[in-house]
Design a protein around this motif. Structure first.
Motif, PDB file in Angstrom:
ATOM      1  N   SER A 335       0.843  -1.425   0.047  1.00 30.88           N
ATOM      2  CA  SER A 335       0.087  -0.187   0.102  1.00 30.88           C
ATOM      3  C   SER A 335       0.708   1.245  -0.019  1.00 30.88           C
ATOM      4  N   SER A 389       8.218  -0.079  -9.236  1.00 32.41           N
ATOM      5  CA  SER A 389       7.169   1.002  -9.094  1.00 32.41           C
ATOM      6  C   SER A 389       7.797   2.259  -8.711  1.00 32.41           C
ATOM      7  N   PRO A 393       6.112   4.151 -11.984  1.00 33.95           N
ATOM      8  CA  PRO A 393       4.741   4.115 -11.365  1.00 33.95           C
ATOM      9  C   PRO A 393       3.607   3.467 -11.968  1.00 33.95           C
ATOM     10  N   LEU A 394       3.772   3.072 -13.130  1.00 35.76           N
ATOM     11  CA  LEU A 394       2.469   2.473 -13.849  1.00 35.76           C
ATOM     12  C   LEU A 394       2.758   0.956 -13.349  1.00 35.76           C
ATOM     13  N   PRO A 397      -0.803   0.899  -8.428  1.00 42.35           N
ATOM     14  CA  PRO A 397      -1.767   1.970  -8.169  1.00 42.35           C
ATOM     15  C   PRO A 397      -1.082   3.077  -7.821  1.00 42.35           C
ATOM     16  N   LYS A 398      -1.712   4.575  -7.901  1.00 41.11           N
ATOM     17  CA  LYS A 398      -0.959   5.642  -7.191  1.00 41.11           C
ATOM     18  C   LYS A 398      -0.756   5.622  -5.714  1.00 41.11           C
ATOM     19  N   GLY A 399       0.399   5.706  -5.426  1.00 39.12           N
ATOM     20  CA  GLY A 399       0.823   5.791  -4.095  1.00 39.12           C
ATOM     21  C   GLY A 399       1.316   4.374  -3.428  1.00 39.12           C
ATOM     22  N   GLN A 401       3.259   0.379  -4.143  1.00 40.91           N
ATOM     23  CA  GLN A 401       4.616  -0.057  -4.776  1.00 40.91           C
ATOM     24  C   GLN A 401       4.366  -1.682  -4.971  1.00 40.91           C
TER      25      GLN A 401
END
Length: 577
Positions: A335, A389, A393-394, A397-399, A401
């Motif tokens: 997360s 990640s 980052p793709l 999900p955002k934030g 890893q």
């Protein structure tokens, strides 16, 4: 029945590289892949909604010649470079980092050992020097040991001359390092235990061997030949390693290759000692003038070829190939980025964007191997980790890893229980050890995937779960890979060739086996074509001579073919036959 010029079994990275070069030579290869996606073990797949990880989490690095010839950047390939090669986690302080910049590395080492700081520059220069000398080996076809050709002797002579040019010190080191245990090498150069462990880990990466095993320095020499450094780089690809094989597939297709997925080869057809085609799992048959296997040698000869087509002695040698897998893979969906001991927010991203080493000393690595020797996985394994990640980052999900963990040692065969029942036990052991370095790791885990050596065999086709298609030891390298007498990408079955990591120069995502194999196959095809044309011409001339002998000498000169046999004495006329 379908017919193809040449068939390649397996769309792993070496198979795709071979497909490109064979297509460029005009052979129009057909690549058959058993899975729904290309890439073999070099793939990036979703293991939890929104989270994607690569099985092989770092490139070899790929040969520059392959990158340039295939124009991979034009096909979407984008490398992600990190200033840090490896960051070794430390329970007693900040990680020990090896940077691409040797001076920066020496500066960091000075805080741990002044001697190591001074020696590191010499260590780097030594392996860079040896690496430059050995680099031609990567793209050299091993010689025929029984009857080396003049060109093979010339190539070996040039290599020997280069070795003589190393200078006495490095020449002596090269001769010593080949059979040396990597633990001895590390101790010879450095005194800091964590630094020694970083060096030793590269000698046992993917191997069923511990740092005190003889010959474990050889992989460092191969690594130096690839990029001039004994320690592997943090060579990442945007989009994951699957993006690399997608680019390879595009280049091969553009050159003229055809790729079919969901096309599992069940059997190689052989007639009178010649490979004539394949039978798919569906029962469909495809004939070909040549077959190239990107599968490992054991899969090729023990599963795809009928045993009656091979000499019993050859089969026994293939069975005796050392390919005991000792690697598992654990992927964690997180997360958030865990807090690692000794790292602040200001330097965490840079240092964790590299390869992350877990293994504090040589004895730790050896104890991890001890468990595998006796049929169990280590409760405190050596780990090579990436968090891709952070730089891509793709992949999450955002934030969130993705953490990709290469785990050693986990033997293919367990003494107690099996991998289906003990899979999560290994996952728990990995998380427990990592939690010592990142105390809040457990609370950030969203999902976990454990890939066992048995999974590596069943899903990815790696016999025994061995990621290199066989041990990278001195007795299974160069002219001995896969077997002495069969190291030139050919096999006892005429028209059947090998192009995978089980051939020279071995494992890693380099593309070198595919490049080398394709070169030898093209040479063989040209030789066979020239031989066929010569035989046809000789037969035609023999027929012509026979027909000429039927005519009176005064009327010989009926056609152009005859004029090549006897001079004309009369104006040409229609032949009598």
């Amino acid at each position: 029945m379908q017919t193809r010029n040449i068939i390649i079994i397996g769309a792993g990275h070496n198979g795709l590289v071979a497909a490109f070069y064979l297509a460029r030579a005009g052979l129009k290869p057909l690549v058959l892949e058993r899975r729904a996606i290309v890439g073999g073990a070099c793939v990036t797949e979703e293991f939890h909604p929104g989270f994607r990880a690569s099985l092989a989490h770092s490139a070899g690095p790929l040969l520059p010649q392959v990158i340039n010839d295939l124009q991979l950047q034009r096909h979407g390939l984008e490398f992600i470079d990190s200033p840090v090669r490896v960051a070794a986690l430390n329970l007693d302080g900040p990680p020990l980092c090896i940077y691409e910049d040797a001076k920066r590395t020496a500066g960091e080492l000075a805080a741990h050992s002044r001697k190591d700081s001074e020696k590191y520059s010499e260590f780097g220069s030594c392996f860079a020097n040896i690496g430059r000398t050995l680099r031609p080996l990567l793209t050299m076809t091993p010689p025929n040991i029984d009857a080396p050709s003049k060109s093979e002797l010339w190539s070996l002579g040039k290599l020997g001359w280069k070795i003589r040019g190393l200078g006495k010190k490095d020449e002596y080191r090269l001769l010593r390092y080949g059979p040396m245990a990597v633990a001895d090498l590390a101790a010879e150069w450095f005194e800091n235990e964590l630094l020694r462990a970083i060096v030793a880990a590269r000698g046992v990466f993917g191997a069923f061997a511990g740092p005190w095993s003889a010959g474990t320095t050889a992989p460092l020499l191969l690594q130096a030949a690839m990029d001039g450094h004994a320690l592997a780089p943090a060579a990442f690809v945007k989009g994951g390693m699957g993006a690399l094989t997608q680019a390879l597939a595009k280049a091969a297709t553009e050159a003229g290759a055809e790729i079919r997925t969901n096309a599992e080869v069940a059997n190689i057809q052989i007639e009178n000692g010649y490979a004539t085609g394949v039978v798919l799992a569906t029962g469909d048959e495809i004939s070909g003038h040549g077959l190239v296997s990107n599968a490992d040698p054991k899969s090729t000869f023990l599963k795809l070829v009928d045993a009656t087509e091979l000499d019993p002695g050859f089969i026994q040698k293939i069975r005796n190939l050392r390919a005991h897998g000792a690697v598992a893979k654990v992927n964690l969906a997180l997360s958030a980025l865990p807090k690692f001991r000794g790292l602040g927010d200001d330097d965490a991203d840079e240092k964790l964007s590299s390869r992350i080493h877990v293994g504090p000393d040589i004895d730790y690595l050896e104890r991890a191997f001890d468990a595998a020797k006796y049929g169990d996985f280590s409760p405190r394994p050596y780990m090579d980790i990436t968090i891709p990640s952070l730089s891509d980052p793709l992949l999450a999900p955002k934030g969130a890893q993705v953490m990709s963990i290469h785990v050693q040692f986990a033997p293919y065969k367990l003494k107690d229980g099996d991998w289906n029942s003990r899979r999560e036990e290994l996952g728990e052991a990995v998380v427990k050890v990592l939690s010592d370095y990142a105390p809040n790791l457990k609370e950030s885990i969203v999902a976990r995937q454990v890939v066992t050596p048995l999974d590596l065999e069943r899903t990815y086709g790696l016999s025994g779960g061995h990621i290199h298609h066989g041990e990278m030891s001195l007795d299974q390298l160069f002219a001995f890979r896969p077997l002495i007498g069969w190291a030139q990408y050919r096999t006892p079955i005429k028209g059947l060739y090998l192009c995978g990591a089980g051939t020279h120069p071995g494992g890693g995502v380099t593309g070198a086996p595919g490049l080398n194999a394709s070169r030898e196959i093209v040479k063989e095809m040209k030789r066979l074509k020239a031989s066929s044309q010569s035989n046809a011409k000789n037969q035609l001339l023999a027929i012509t001579r026979s027909e000429c002998d039927r005519c009176p000498p005064a009327v010989i000169a009926p056609c152009r073919l005859r004029s090549a046999v006897r001079p004309s004495r009369l104006p040409p006329r229609s032949p009598p036959w």
